[in-house]
Design a protein around this motif. Structure first.
Motif, PDB file in Angstrom:
ATOM      1  N   LEU A 126       2.729   3.073  -8.170  1.00 27.75           N
ATOM      2  CA  LEU A 126       3.705   2.474  -9.069  1.00 27.75           C
ATOM      3  C   LEU A 126       3.795   0.963  -8.848  1.00 27.75           C
ATOM      4  N   GLY A 127       3.805   0.545  -7.578  1.00 26.34           N
ATOM      5  CA  GLY A 127       3.858  -0.887  -7.289  1.00 26.34           C
ATOM      6  C   GLY A 127       2.640  -1.617  -7.817  1.00 26.34           C
ATOM      7  N   GLN A 128       1.452  -1.004  -7.644  1.00 33.27           N
ATOM      8  CA  GLN A 128       0.237  -1.635  -8.161  1.00 33.27           C
ATOM      9  C   GLN A 128       0.232  -1.691  -9.687  1.00 33.27           C
ATOM     10  N   TRP A 160      -6.552  -2.812   2.527  1.00 30.62           N
ATOM     11  CA  TRP A 160      -6.362  -2.372   3.912  1.00 30.62           C
ATOM     12  C   TRP A 160      -4.873  -2.325   4.261  1.00 30.62           C
ATOM     13  N   VAL A 161      -4.117  -3.309   3.794  1.00 26.43           N
ATOM     14  CA  VAL A 161      -2.675  -3.315   4.050  1.00 26.43           C
ATOM     15  C   VAL A 161      -2.016  -2.111   3.387  1.00 26.43           C
ATOM     16  N   LEU A 162      -2.376  -1.843   2.140  1.00 25.19           N
ATOM     17  CA  LEU A 162      -1.772  -0.719   1.424  1.00 25.19           C
ATOM     18  C   LEU A 162      -2.181   0.618   2.027  1.00 25.19           C
ATOM     19  N   THR A 163      -3.458   0.715   2.453  1.00 26.31           N
ATOM     20  CA  THR A 163      -3.909   1.964   3.076  1.00 26.31           C
ATOM     21  C   THR A 163      -3.179   2.216   4.391  1.00 26.31           C
ATOM     22  N   GLY A 164      -3.041   1.159   5.206  1.00 30.55           N
ATOM     23  CA  GLY A 164      -2.330   1.316   6.468  1.00 30.55           C
ATOM     24  C   GLY A 164      -0.880   1.705   6.275  1.00 30.55           C
ATOM     25  N   CYS A 165      -0.213   1.068   5.316  1.00 30.82           N
ATOM     26  CA  CYS A 165       1.183   1.418   5.037  1.00 30.82           C
ATOM     27  C   CYS A 165       1.290   2.841   4.519  1.00 30.82           C
ATOM     28  N   GLY A 166       0.344   3.246   3.678  1.00 33.13           N
ATOM     29  CA  GLY A 166       0.371   4.604   3.149  1.00 33.13           C
ATOM     30  C   GLY A 166       0.190   5.643   4.241  1.00 33.13           C
ATOM     31  N   TYR A 208       7.182   0.728  -1.964  1.00 33.18           N
ATOM     32  CA  TYR A 208       6.954   0.243  -3.331  1.00 33.18           C
ATOM     33  C   TYR A 208       6.947  -1.287  -3.369  1.00 33.18           C
ATOM     34  N   THR A 209       7.871  -1.926  -2.645  1.00 39.14           N
ATOM     35  CA  THR A 209       7.937  -3.377  -2.633  1.00 39.14           C
ATOM     36  C   THR A 209       6.684  -3.978  -2.019  1.00 39.14           C
ATOM     37  N   VAL A 210       6.196  -3.362  -0.930  1.00 38.21           N
ATOM     38  CA  VAL A 210       4.950  -3.834  -0.316  1.00 38.21           C
ATOM     39  C   VAL A 210       3.805  -3.768  -1.318  1.00 38.21           C
ATOM     40  N   SER A 211       3.711  -2.673  -2.041  1.00 39.71           N
ATOM     41  CA  SER A 211       2.633  -2.506  -3.009  1.00 39.71           C
ATOM     42  C   SER A 211       2.763  -3.499  -4.158  1.00 39.71           C
ATOM     43  N   ALA A 212       4.012  -3.800  -4.570  1.00 42.68           N
ATOM     44  CA  ALA A 212       4.211  -4.739  -5.676  1.00 42.68           C
ATOM     45  C   ALA A 212       3.921  -6.176  -5.275  1.00 42.68           C
ATOM     46  N   ARG A 213       3.951  -6.480  -3.958  1.00 44.35           N
ATOM     47  CA  ARG A 213       3.757  -7.858  -3.493  1.00 44.35           C
ATOM     48  C   ARG A 213       2.370  -8.095  -2.901  1.00 44.35           C
ATOM     49  N   HIS A 214       1.644  -7.045  -2.558  1.00 45.02           N
ATOM     50  CA  HIS A 214       0.342  -7.206  -1.915  1.00 45.02           C
ATOM     51  C   HIS A 214      -0.715  -6.451  -2.714  1.00 45.02           C
ATOM     52  N   CYS A 215      -1.920  -7.000  -2.678  1.00 48.03           N
ATOM     53  CA  CYS A 215      -3.047  -6.317  -3.330  1.00 48.03           C
ATOM     54  C   CYS A 215      -4.166  -5.999  -2.337  1.00 48.03           C
ATOM     55  N   ASP A 216      -3.961  -6.333  -1.064  1.00 54.66           N
ATOM     56  CA  ASP A 216      -4.970  -6.040  -0.056  1.00 54.66           C
ATOM     57  C   ASP A 216      -5.041  -4.526   0.171  1.00 54.66           C
ATOM     58  N   LEU A 225       2.920  -1.924 -11.688  1.00 57.06           N
ATOM     59  CA  LEU A 225       3.814  -2.991 -12.134  1.00 57.06           C
ATOM     60  C   LEU A 225       3.259  -4.365 -11.782  1.00 57.06           C
ATOM     61  N   ARG A 226       2.565  -4.464 -10.661  1.00 61.44           N
ATOM     62  CA  ARG A 226       1.926  -5.733 -10.313  1.00 61.44           C
ATOM     63  C   ARG A 226       0.859  -6.104 -11.350  1.00 61.44           C
ATOM     64  N   SER A 227       0.064  -5.115 -11.733  1.00 61.92           N
ATOM     65  CA  SER A 227      -0.962  -5.356 -12.766  1.00 61.92           C
ATOM     66  C   SER A 227      -0.322  -5.723 -14.096  1.00 61.92           C
ATOM     67  N   GLN A 228       0.819  -5.097 -14.389  1.00 62.22           N
ATOM     68  CA  GLN A 228       1.518  -5.424 -15.632  1.00 62.22           C
ATOM     69  C   GLN A 228       1.985  -6.868 -15.643  1.00 62.22           C
ATOM     70  N   ARG A 229       2.538  -7.329 -14.502  1.00 59.91           N
ATOM     71  CA  ARG A 229       2.969  -8.725 -14.422  1.00 59.91           C
ATOM     72  C   ARG A 229       1.786  -9.675 -14.550  1.00 59.91           C
ATOM     73  N   GLU A 230       0.703  -9.359 -13.880  1.00 57.96           N
ATOM     74  CA  GLU A 230      -0.477 -10.217 -13.966  1.00 57.96           C
ATOM     75  C   GLU A 230      -1.036 -10.238 -15.383  1.00 57.96           C
ATOM     76  N   LEU A 231      -1.020  -9.085 -16.044  1.00 55.65           N
ATOM     77  CA  LEU A 231      -1.496  -9.031 -17.422  1.00 55.65           C
ATOM     78  C   LEU A 231      -0.603  -9.870 -18.339  1.00 55.65           C
ATOM     79  N   ALA A 232       0.710  -9.802 -18.103  1.00 54.50           N
ATOM     80  CA  ALA A 232       1.628 -10.615 -18.920  1.00 54.50           C
ATOM     81  C   ALA A 232       1.353 -12.102 -18.723  1.00 54.50           C
ATOM     82  N   LEU A 233       1.078 -12.501 -17.473  1.00 56.84           N
ATOM     83  CA  LEU A 233       0.754 -13.903 -17.207  1.00 56.84           C
ATOM     84  C   LEU A 233      -0.553 -14.302 -17.883  1.00 56.84           C
TER      85      LEU A 233
END
Length: 371
Positions: A133-135, A87-93, A77-85, A137-145
């Motif tokens: 879930l990480g993506q 390929w990185v998310l697919t490999g971790c998954g 979850y932390t990786v997904s919340a900190r990265h948007c790449d 919440l990441r989108s939520q933070r970006e939207l808030a910004l």
């Protein structure tokens, strides 16, 4: 109003939950070595915000042996919340899904067993869920910004609109001042000049000269005020040229009043203090001309350890008072000047029938301005 738990409390609860789940799993498997793997995984979660990918890889051995999943899910979850790449998310998954399915594959009778297929489906969903879930919440933070940026842009546009409206009003006021006031004062100056030439009475000639000089000075100040109004809103706008205490003698000499200056102010006063004193004396002499014709005036400047005081006192009028329009805006302006410097303005009659205006400024404010 939305209630939100403190982030530290949530992080602590997650780590405690991961530790409990890992210990229970290791005890169930009766694997002392697995307890060490769980310990590494749980401790690694403490630095997951700084090195999310490394922490995720450290938690995978605890999934393989003894099968503790929570630490890896939290790290994923932390990786997904900190990265948007992607390929990185697919490999971790894929790594997480393969690790999650390993314990199930060991207990499955065959590779094509239905339990194994269901296990692959469930573990894949388990790996995809923290990523989504990480993506989210990441989108939520970006939207808030983005919303905050939009809010700031709108606020900036609102200020620009207000400044534009104010600039238009100032320009309109400048036009009116130039077209009306300057025209009337110019006529006064011309007629006073003509009177100086045509009259043979020395008193009338001197009075006409004073009127002409006052008119010229008024036109000069009006010109600077019109320029100031038209240039308002720019960073370099200044009230220049502005009178100082060195101009007091000239002001008193051109006032057409029997006035004298007593005392001196401290040297080195800041321009706002000097302007306040000058404008106070100017307004007082103007009021003497308007409301006490023929009166004499005394301008006294004194100071001690606590206050700087400017007192203008005039005697009773010796001629009939002319009915001139007055809204007392001058006194209001003087009170505002005094308040900005932490001082006070006092006005009132004196026992001999005259009038007194007193400006008192604290030496602390004067000293601060000076320093």
């Amino acid at each position: 109003m939305t209630f939100r738990l403190p982030s530290r409390l949530v992080a602590t609860a997650v780590i405690v939950f991961a530790g409990v789940e890992g210990v229970l799993t290791a005890i169930t498997e009766e694997s002392p070595g697995g307890m060490i793997m769980v310990g590494f995984a749980v401790v690694a979660l403490l630095v997951r915000e700084r090195w999310p990918l490394v922490v995720f890889l450290v938690t995978l051995p605890a999934v393989l042996w003894p099968g503790a999943l929570v630490s890896a899910i939290v790290a994923l979850y932390t990786v997904s919340a900190r990265h948007c790449d992607r390929w990185v998310l697919t490999g971790c998954g894929v790594l997480a899904s393969a690790s999650f399915v390993f314990p199930i594959a060991e207990i499955a009778p065959s590779k094509l067993d239905s339990y194994l297929l269901l296990g692959i489906l469930y573990t894949t969903m388990t790996a995809v869920a923290p990523i989504l879930l990480g993506q989210l919440l990441r989108s939520q933070r970006e939207l808030a910004l983005r919303l905050e940026e939009v809010k700031q842009v709108r606020e900036h546009e609102r200020r620009l609109d207000a400044e534009a409206v104010l600039a238009r009003e100032r320009n309109q006021l400048a036009r009116e001042m130039h077209d009306v006031v300057s025209h009337q004062v110019s006529l006064i100056a011309v007629q006073a000049g003509a009177l100086m030439v045509s009259t043979t009475d020395p008193t009338a000639k001197q009075a006409a000269g004073n009127v002409r000089q006052l008119s010229v000075n008024t036109l000069d100040e009006l010109r600077h005020m019109v320029n100031l109004l038209r240039a308002s809103g720019t960073p370099a706008t200044e009230l220049t040229p502005q009178p100082t205490l060195t101009d007091l003698e000239r002001l008193i000499g051109n006032s057409a009043i029997d006035a004298r200056l007593v005392g001196t102010a401290p040297e080195g006063l800041e321009p706002p203090v000097q302007r306040a004193i000058y404008r106070t004396v100017q307004e007082a002499l103007t009021n003497v001309r308007k409301h006490a014709p023929g009166a004499s005036a005394t301008i006294e400047i004194s100071h001690d350890d606590t206050d700087l005081t400017v007192t203008i006192t005039n005697t009773r009028p010796t001629r009939d008072t002319l009915a001139l329009p007055s809204a007392q805006h001058g006194l209001v302006g003087l009170q505002e000047r005094a308040a900005l410097l932490g001082g006070k303005l006092h006005t009132g009659p004196v026992p001999d029938g005259g009038f007194q205006l007193r400006l008192r400024l604290p030496m602390t404010a004067v000293g601060t301005a000076h320093g």
